[in-house]
Enzyme design. Structure first.
Site, mmCIF file in Angstrom:
data_model
loop_
_atom_site.group_PDB
_atom_site.id
_atom_site.type_symbol
_atom_site.label_atom_id
_atom_site.label_comp_id
_atom_site.label_asym_id
_atom_site.label_seq_id
_atom_site.Cartn_x
_atom_site.Cartn_y
_atom_site.Cartn_z
ATOM 1 C CE LYS B 77 -3.923 2.116 2.458
ATOM 2 N NZ LYS B 77 -4.821 2.070 3.639
ATOM 3 C CB SER B 157 -8.337 3.750 2.700
ATOM 4 O OG SER B 157 -7.425 3.177 3.621
ATOM 5 C CB SER B 181 -8.547 1.101 5.758
ATOM 6 O OG SER B 181 -9.250 2.315 5.677
#
Lengths: 109, 491
Positions: B77, B157, B181
């Site tokens: 990420k 997210s 997330s």
């Protein structure tokens, strides 16, 4: 699945955030709010505050705020220098740098 | 060969037996990546680096110096700082930021031989539940409802990392989880997603959103894979003052145990008319399944659940507004400046140009609840409610070992679904993930089945603080019972 309106009901029963509050908050946050977006912000933030306001019905008498879930003491290290000599690294991402300083617009006349 | 359908554990076994090489394993993943660039999974691809790393890994296998994750392709990420590789946090304000240091989590993964494919897309500053608030465009879920031509959101997210694993582009990935997330996108993408207890993984080098809630998390297509990634990354780190200096859990041992006598709590407040009936059915059926495996299921109460979203949307924006004050165009990140501007004007113009709409909205909320006159009524009130929520869990965990709940109230929705995509409805999607975040508890989402329209549905297992072992024990057994082995059509 229901959306926010179905869950919290019709929000913005009273417009709790007015134009002055938006402008003052934006100033504190160092954001420029476009003049034609101020009313949108009033409505959006008022909706969020309507949701947040449900907190008021919680009985928190005598309850201490929970700042962090950790129940242990934060560890501290010896107060000695452990790094340094990395000026290049520090300036690697600087938008503007001169003589080993970050350059900003003139503050004092 | 379709090596990209293997789990990490299967791939490691194959590499050790020399059934295929790291280069071949990587090549199959790169082919998948190139075929599905339309999903917009990566902000930055690092394929050249990956290729040279895979060659090195092959050398290590031939010299028997291979580490645990040697040659395994992962997505990272873009919230994790990677030394010398652009790290944007999904934001225009960090569009050209190149860290000069490595996060602890990626340091540990790379030390074990992991091969990074790229930095995956995310909601800007990890604020969002659909990965459409990224400054680099939305990530698309590889799953689609039967007969639909619409594009579905991967959740958020950490949507890029979740999509990468579901689309067989990466074998596993890292995420961050502040209010759900990792778990919510895992549920939306039909994969496993785990958030350890707050304090288990170092936050060093993870770009901060809300510091009292942020935690690293991991995605994989099996519980065992996620346990492996977590085991490598958990542990004390003196670079993070909130990192817990306690013994690591033994997940491998925990996953060998059956469910006899495990006490499972069902929070009655989680039955909600907002819950998709098919997810409720999966939840109820899962409880029956646990009983048949010898677990003891009982209803419990978490009376302050109803305040979760409100308290979270005070605390997280407040911490964010403070954390994001550092983006001022002086030391790093975007600077917008025109001749004659004052310093304050430069700050304002820079921040307004660099932050997207949702980040600005949350900074405004956070600044408001921290401003004088409102601090007591909102911020301190929310922190008091957070303690009540945490105490609820403590009481419940005196009686039960784990809680079983839905992960999200819905399955993945279409990017065009306006009633789900408005900001407040997206906040509502965090209904079931926020409580564990507020109390710092370990929680995993595992895929259970597909709904009538062939979209994946997940359930969440929440454990006592630092009891990752019970979470994985139950997850491993449930995975066997569910026997979920679906993949999105065409992947």
């Amino acid at each position: 699945m229901k959306n926010a309106v179905a869950y919290w009901g019709n929000l913005v029963r009273d417009m709790s955030i007015d134009k002055d509050v938006v402008l003052k908050t934006a100033k504190l946050a160092r954001l420029n709010i476009d003049a034609n977006k101020i009313s949108i912000y009033c409505e959006e933030l008022s909706k969020v505050l309507d949701v947040i306001d449900t907190l008021k019905s919680a009985d928190t008498t005598g309850v201490e705020p929970l700042v962090n879930v950790n129940e242990f003491e934060m560890l501290t290290r010896e107060d000695i220098v452990t790094d340094g000599d990395c000026v290049d690294k520090i300036f690697k991402n600087a938008p503007k740098e001169k003589f080993g300083y970050f350059v900003v617009p003139k503050v004092v006349e | 060969m379709n090596l990209n359908n293997l789990t990490i554990i299967e791939a490691i076994a194959g590499l050790k037996k020399k059934d295929f090489s790291c280069v071949e394993l990587l090549q199959d993943h790169i082919e998948a990546l190139e075929k599905h660039r339309d999903l917009n999974i990566f902000i930055t691809e690092t394929l050249d680096l990956a290729k040279s790393k895979a060659l090195e890994s092959d050398q290590k296998y031939s010299h028997n110096t291979n580490a645990i994750l040697e040659g395994i392709p992962l997505a990272i990420k873009d919230a994790f700082c990677t030394n010398g590789i652009r790290t944007t946090q999904g934001s225009k304000i960090l569009e050209n930021f190149i860290p000069t240091y490595e996060s602890t989590v990626t340091t540990k993964l790379f030390a074990q031989g992991a091969v990074m494919l790229g930095k995956s897309n995310m909601d800007e500053f990890a604020m969002g539940s659909a990965t459409h608030y990224s400054s680099f465009g939305p990530t698309i879920n590889p799953w689609k409802e039967d007969g639909s031509n619409e594009q579905f959101v991967p959740g958020g997210s950490s949507g890029g990392s979740a999509s990468a694993v579901a689309a067989r582009i990466a074998m596993g990935s890292t995420g961050t989880d502040t209010g759900g997330s990792v778990r919510q996108p895992a549920s939306f993408c039909g994969i496993v997603g785990f958030k350890p207890s707050y304090g288990r993984c170092s936050r060093y080098g993870i770009i901060a959103f809300a510091s009292s809630l942020d935690q690293a998390g991991f995605f994989g297509r099996s519980v065992g894979d996620v346990a492996l990634l977590s085991d490598i990354c958990m542990g004390h780190d003196e670079k993070d003052a909130t990192s817990a200096n306690i013994a690591k859990p033994d997940l491998a041992e925990a996953m060998k145990k059956n469910l006899k006598g495990v006490r499972v709590g069902v929070p009655k407040e989680y039955y909600s008319e907002n819950l998709d009936p098919e997810i409720e059915k999966l939840w109820v059926d899962s409880l029956e399944m646990l009983k048949q495996e010898g677990a003891i299921v009982e209803e419990v109460s978490l009376p302050h659940t109803k305040y979760g979203i409100s308290a979270y949307y005070v605390i997280a924006p407040a911490e964010a507004s403070s954390n994001l004050a550092r983006y001022d165009g002086v030391r790093y990140g975007l600077r917008e400046y025109k001749q004659g501007m004052s310093l304050d004007e430069m700050y304002e113009v820079t921040r307004t140009a660099g932050f997207g709409s949702e980040v600005q909205r949350r900074i405004m909320i956070g600044t408001y609840v921290l401003s004088s006159g409102y601090y007591e009524d909102y911020f301190l009130k929310a922190q008091r409610v957070r303690r009540l929520m945490s105490e609820d869990f403590k009481k419940v965990f005196e009686k039960v070992d784990i809680l079983l709940t839905p992960t999200a109230p819905t399955s993945a929705f279409s990017l065009d679904n306006e009633s789900q995509m408005d900001p407040l409805s997206l906040y509502l999607n965090d209904l079931y993930t926020i409580p564990a975040s507020m109390a710092g508890l370990p929680a995993i989402s595992i895929p259970g089945r597909l709904n009538k329209k062939s979209m994946p549905l997940g359930v969440q297992i929440v454990g006592k603080r630092f009891d990752e072992e019970s979470v994985f024990r139950v997850a491993k057994n449930m995975e066997r019972c569910f026997n979920f082995n679906f993949s999105p059509k065409g992947f």
